[in-house]
Motif scaffolding. Sequence first.
Motif, PDB file in Angstrom:
ATOM      1  N   SER A  76     -12.139   7.124   2.114  1.00 40.42           N
ATOM      2  CA  SER A  76     -10.751   7.054   1.640  1.00 40.42           C
ATOM      3  C   SER A  76     -10.608   6.035   0.502  1.00 40.42           C
ATOM      4  O   SER A  76      -9.660   6.100  -0.269  1.00 40.42           O
ATOM      5  CB  SER A  76      -9.809   6.703   2.792  1.00 40.42           C
ATOM      6  N   MET A  77     -11.568   5.146   0.380  1.00 39.50           N
ATOM      7  CA  MET A  77     -11.527   4.154  -0.683  1.00 39.50           C
ATOM      8  C   MET A  77     -11.664   4.819  -2.057  1.00 39.50           C
ATOM      9  O   MET A  77     -11.197   4.296  -3.058  1.00 39.50           O
ATOM     10  CB  MET A  77     -12.669   3.149  -0.464  1.00 39.50           C
ATOM     11  N   TRP A  78     -12.276   5.989  -2.099  1.00 36.68           N
ATOM     12  CA  TRP A  78     -12.561   6.658  -3.365  1.00 36.68           C
ATOM     13  C   TRP A  78     -11.604   7.814  -3.669  1.00 36.68           C
ATOM     14  O   TRP A  78     -11.785   8.491  -4.680  1.00 36.68           O
ATOM     15  CB  TRP A  78     -13.995   7.184  -3.360  1.00 36.68           C
ATOM     16  N   LEU A  79     -10.607   8.037  -2.852  1.00 36.17           N
ATOM     17  CA  LEU A  79      -9.684   9.147  -3.103  1.00 36.17           C
ATOM     18  C   LEU A  79      -8.937   8.948  -4.419  1.00 36.17           C
ATOM     19  O   LEU A  79      -8.424   7.868  -4.704  1.00 36.17           O
ATOM     20  CB  LEU A  79      -8.671   9.282  -1.962  1.00 36.17           C
ATOM     21  N   GLY A  80      -8.888  10.013  -5.248  1.00 36.25           N
ATOM     22  CA  GLY A  80      -8.137   9.968  -6.488  1.00 36.25           C
ATOM     23  C   GLY A  80      -8.852   9.257  -7.627  1.00 36.25           C
ATOM     24  O   GLY A  80      -8.277   9.034  -8.686  1.00 36.25           O
TER      25      GLY A  80
END
Length: 94
Positions: A76-80
Amino acid sequence: MSTSEMLELNRTIDRLRRAVGSLHSMYGDAASVRRLTNDLERLEIDARDLDSSPPNVVHREPVERIKVSDTPYDASMWLGVDDEGLGGLHYERG
């Protein structure tokens, strides 16, 4: 420098001095010969300086090592986020 290293350095400088002298007799006072003569003088000065000073012993501090965990990062740290260098990806990561 050890005695044998200084002797070898001085012998090499002597051989170089003879070679530069031969070049001077062939080419005269050409700019290249003057530069070689200047370089030879600097070598002689540096050799005398080394011979008259004790060697410096460099003590280096140990390098600090940082342990990096092998566990994967939270996705989730890398979403978007676009992947730099790949032209950007335009899809949702799963």
